[in-house]
Design a protein around this motif. Structure first.
Motif, PDB file in Angstrom:
ATOM      1  N   LYS A   1     -44.022  29.121  30.876  1.00  0.00           N
ATOM      2  CA  LYS A   1     -44.506  28.410  29.690  1.00  0.00           C
ATOM      3  C   LYS A   1     -45.227  27.121  30.069  1.00  0.00           C
ATOM      4  O   LYS A   1     -46.270  26.781  29.491  1.00  0.00           O
ATOM      5  CB  LYS A   1     -43.336  28.111  28.750  1.00  0.00           C
ATOM      6  CG  LYS A   1     -42.789  29.332  28.030  1.00  0.00           C
ATOM      7  CD  LYS A   1     -41.649  28.955  27.089  1.00  0.00           C
ATOM      8  CE  LYS A   1     -41.171  30.150  26.284  1.00  0.00           C
ATOM      9  NZ  LYS A   1     -40.066  29.802  25.360  1.00  0.00           N
TER      10      LYS A   1
ATOM     11  N   LYS B   1     -49.175  26.383  29.120  1.00  0.00           N
ATOM     12  CA  LYS B   1     -49.563  25.208  28.331  1.00  0.00           C
ATOM     13  C   LYS B   1     -50.706  24.454  28.991  1.00  0.00           C
ATOM     14  O   LYS B   1     -51.552  23.856  28.317  1.00  0.00           O
ATOM     15  CB  LYS B   1     -48.364  24.274  28.137  1.00  0.00           C
ATOM     16  CG  LYS B   1     -47.315  24.820  27.180  1.00  0.00           C
ATOM     17  CD  LYS B   1     -46.086  23.909  27.131  1.00  0.00           C
ATOM     18  CE  LYS B   1     -45.008  24.485  26.221  1.00  0.00           C
ATOM     19  NZ  LYS B   1     -43.781  23.637  26.213  1.00  0.00           N
ATOM     20  N   LYS B   2     -50.731  24.516  30.316  1.00  0.00           N
ATOM     21  CA  LYS B   2     -51.750  23.778  31.064  1.00  0.00           C
ATOM     22  C   LYS B   2     -52.989  24.609  31.355  1.00  0.00           C
ATOM     23  O   LYS B   2     -54.113  24.080  31.357  1.00  0.00           O
ATOM     24  CB  LYS B   2     -51.141  23.268  32.371  1.00  0.00           C
ATOM     25  CG  LYS B   2     -52.040  22.315  33.141  1.00  0.00           C
ATOM     26  CD  LYS B   2     -51.293  21.735  34.339  1.00  0.00           C
ATOM     27  CE  LYS B   2     -52.167  20.730  35.089  1.00  0.00           C
ATOM     28  NZ  LYS B   2     -51.440  20.139  36.265  1.00  0.00           N
TER      29      LYS B   2
ATOM     30  N   MET C   1     -56.139  28.175  28.761  1.00  0.00           N
ATOM     31  CA  MET C   1     -57.566  28.111  28.406  1.00  0.00           C
ATOM     32  C   MET C   1     -58.445  28.671  29.513  1.00  0.00           C
ATOM     33  O   MET C   1     -59.612  29.018  29.268  1.00  0.00           O
ATOM     34  CB  MET C   1     -57.960  26.669  28.095  1.00  0.00           C
ATOM     35  CG  MET C   1     -57.445  26.150  26.759  1.00  0.00           C
ATOM     36  SD  MET C   1     -57.995  27.113  25.336  1.00  0.00           S
ATOM     37  CE  MET C   1     -59.777  26.928  25.466  1.00  0.00           C
TER      38      MET C   1
ATOM     39  N   LEU D   1     -47.229  31.868  22.674  1.00  0.00           N
ATOM     40  CA  LEU D   1     -47.623  30.592  23.280  1.00  0.00           C
ATOM     41  C   LEU D   1     -49.043  30.662  23.829  1.00  0.00           C
ATOM     42  O   LEU D   1     -49.841  29.738  23.624  1.00  0.00           O
ATOM     43  CB  LEU D   1     -46.652  30.234  24.407  1.00  0.00           C
ATOM     44  CG  LEU D   1     -47.021  29.007  25.249  1.00  0.00           C
ATOM     45  CD1 LEU D   1     -47.064  27.762  24.378  1.00  0.00           C
ATOM     46  CD2 LEU D   1     -46.034  28.827  26.396  1.00  0.00           C
TER      47      LEU D   1
ATOM     48  N   LYS E   1     -51.472  30.458  21.084  1.00  0.00           N
ATOM     49  CA  LYS E   1     -51.491  29.124  20.496  1.00  0.00           C
ATOM     50  C   LYS E   1     -52.383  28.192  21.312  1.00  0.00           C
ATOM     51  O   LYS E   1     -53.163  27.408  20.751  1.00  0.00           O
ATOM     52  CB  LYS E   1     -50.074  28.565  20.431  1.00  0.00           C
ATOM     53  CG  LYS E   1     -49.984  27.188  19.796  1.00  0.00           C
ATOM     54  CD  LYS E   1     -48.540  26.700  19.727  1.00  0.00           C
ATOM     55  CE  LYS E   1     -48.442  25.319  19.106  1.00  0.00           C
ATOM     56  NZ  LYS E   1     -47.032  24.835  19.046  1.00  0.00           N
ATOM     57  N   VAL E   2     -52.273  28.270  22.623  1.00  0.00           N
ATOM     58  CA  VAL E   2     -53.076  27.420  23.507  1.00  0.00           C
ATOM     59  C   VAL E   2     -54.524  27.898  23.565  1.00  0.00           C
ATOM     60  O   VAL E   2     -55.461  27.102  23.546  1.00  0.00           O
ATOM     61  CB  VAL E   2     -52.467  27.379  24.922  1.00  0.00           C
ATOM     62  CG1 VAL E   2     -53.334  26.531  25.859  1.00  0.00           C
ATOM     63  CG2 VAL E   2     -51.043  26.834  24.877  1.00  0.00           C
ATOM     64  N   ASN E   3     -54.702  29.222  23.616  1.00  0.00           N
ATOM     65  CA  ASN E   3     -56.037  29.802  23.729  1.00  0.00           C
ATOM     66  C   ASN E   3     -56.164  30.962  22.743  1.00  0.00           C
ATOM     67  O   ASN E   3     -55.821  32.106  23.068  1.00  0.00           O
ATOM     68  CB  ASN E   3     -56.284  30.289  25.157  1.00  0.00           C
ATOM     69  CG  ASN E   3     -57.661  30.919  25.338  1.00  0.00           C
ATOM     70  OD1 ASN E   3     -58.482  30.929  24.414  1.00  0.00           O
ATOM     71  ND2 ASN E   3     -57.922  31.435  26.525  1.00  0.00           N
TER      72      ASN E   3
END
Length: 381
Positions: A78, A82-83, A86, A106, A109-111
């Motif tokens: 995770k 998050k980092k 993208m 997750l 959500k980020v990408n």
């Protein structure tokens, strides 16, 4: 360039498994279809995993940290997503369930543009989980459909499972049939192909493991006539449990005529050596109680071994082309022995060896399978 990353949990730093199965889609997508592939793993066994140079030329292994515990691995995964989500176009995961659903959510959500693909790697137990018709289970599957909405598509390795699962709401219009293949990474094919067929029956795996049921093959061999015993060898390939070694010792004491016919090789880690033995073998016999795909059968068939298999899973039908190129027998010594004897005495066995090889190389070649996956992904990107 399209970018794909696979997160593999559990003992993901085991190179043998990565080259045999887990990492081969990444490898072929990068090698033959111009993908940027990353393999995300955890240190569980090795402090510094040494990756095959050919594999590392096309796939970038990235260690997410030291973590044996599953929960710790999830936290690290995770943190990475998050980092870096993208920077990923396609996220590949294995299996199904709450971890896959949460990781997929997750990532989206980020990408929001990321494509999430889950390879089900499904055995009989997992299949039964979804096709169970009880009302309580139907309600549970309905909730799983909602939770799994962040996964764009799935693949399953068995045709029978695919035909059933594609009708279920959770998988409708987002599941494909995509079997495992045969890895040729770091294999000297020229050395393998120089060999010719011999009167060898080969069985592969962890000898003595309850699921493998190797004792059944020994018992079946004991029923074969002397005319066959004297002209054939039976190779048991793989690491052995102490219990199996004791069983084999006792078996030979009770069947002394088989002493020179049974060969215990131990574990073979050199894939060229392993495939050379497959190339020399006329028959591969697996007497398992249960399996999922059993890649060892595909590997042996890829080099022309004719399969004699117990009915350990629905995939035996895929492997044998619906029993056209192989024998599927009941799990008892009489049936296995009879099936072995029939094919050993078949005057067209070597023709069947070539047919098995042709079938396996057409349907279980990773370059071909990666091409199928590449085509499916394009529909989502």
């Amino acid at each position: 360039m399209k970018r794909i990353a696979l997160i593999k949990f559990d003992d993901s730093d085991n190179p043998w498994m990565v080259y045999k199965d887990v990492g081969m889609f990444l490898y072929e997508l990068a090698k033959d279809y111009k993908w940027d592939s990353k393999y995300l793993y955890f240190n569980t066994i090795y402090n510094n995993t040494e990756w095959n140079c050919m594999f590392a030329q096309y796939v970038k292994p990235i260690c997410l940290g030291n973590a044996v515990a599953y929960k710790e691995q999830i936290k690290l995964a995770k943190t990475y997503l998050k980092k870096y989500a993208m920077d990923i176009d396609v996220l590949m995961l294995f299996n199904y369930g709450s971890t896959v659903w949460k990781i997929a959510r997750l990532a989206k959500k980020v990408n929001p543009k990321i494509v999430v693909y889950s390879k089900l790697d499904m055995g009989h137990g997992g299949y039964k989980h979804f096709v169970n018709q009880r009302f309580a289970n139907s309600v549970k599957i309905w909730f799983e459909k909602i939770k799994s909405k962040y996964v764009d598509f799935f693949s399953v390795e068995t045709k029978l499972y695919f035909e059933s699962l594609k009708k279920l709401p959770i998988f409708k219009n987002r599941i494909i049939y995509l079997p495992n293949g045969v890895s040729l990474l770091d294999v000297d094919i020229n050395t393998v192909e120089k060999n010719y067929k011999e009167n060898i029956v080969i069985t592969l795996g962890r000898l003595g493991d309850y699921a493998k049921h190797n004792e059944l093959l020994l018992d079946a061999i004991s029923l074969l006539p002397d005319t066959i015993i004297n002209t054939w060898k039976f190779y048991f390939v793989g690491p052995s449990t102490k219990e199996f070694e004791l069983y084999l010792k006792d078996f030979i004491n009770n069947n002394p005529k088989l002493k020179n016919s049974i060969v215990l090789t131990g574990k073979i880690t050199d894939r060229t050596e392993l495939y050379t033995l497959c190339k020399r073998s006329k028959i591969v016999c697996m007497t398992s109680r249960t399996e999922s795909v059993c890649i060892a059968v595909l590997e042996a068939m890829y080099f022309g071994a004719y399969p004699v298999l117990t009915d350990y899973s629905a995939f035996v039908l895929d492997a044998t082309n619906q029993k056209r190129l192989g024998c599927v027998t009941e799990q008892n010594k009489t049936s296995v022995s009879k099936s072995l004897m029939n094919i050993m005495q078949n005057p067209h066995l070597e023709e069947l060896n070539l047919a098995c090889q042709k079938y396996a190389r057409k349907h279980f070649d990773y370059k071909y399978l990666a091409g199928v996956l590449d085509g499916i992904i394009k529909k989502y990107t």
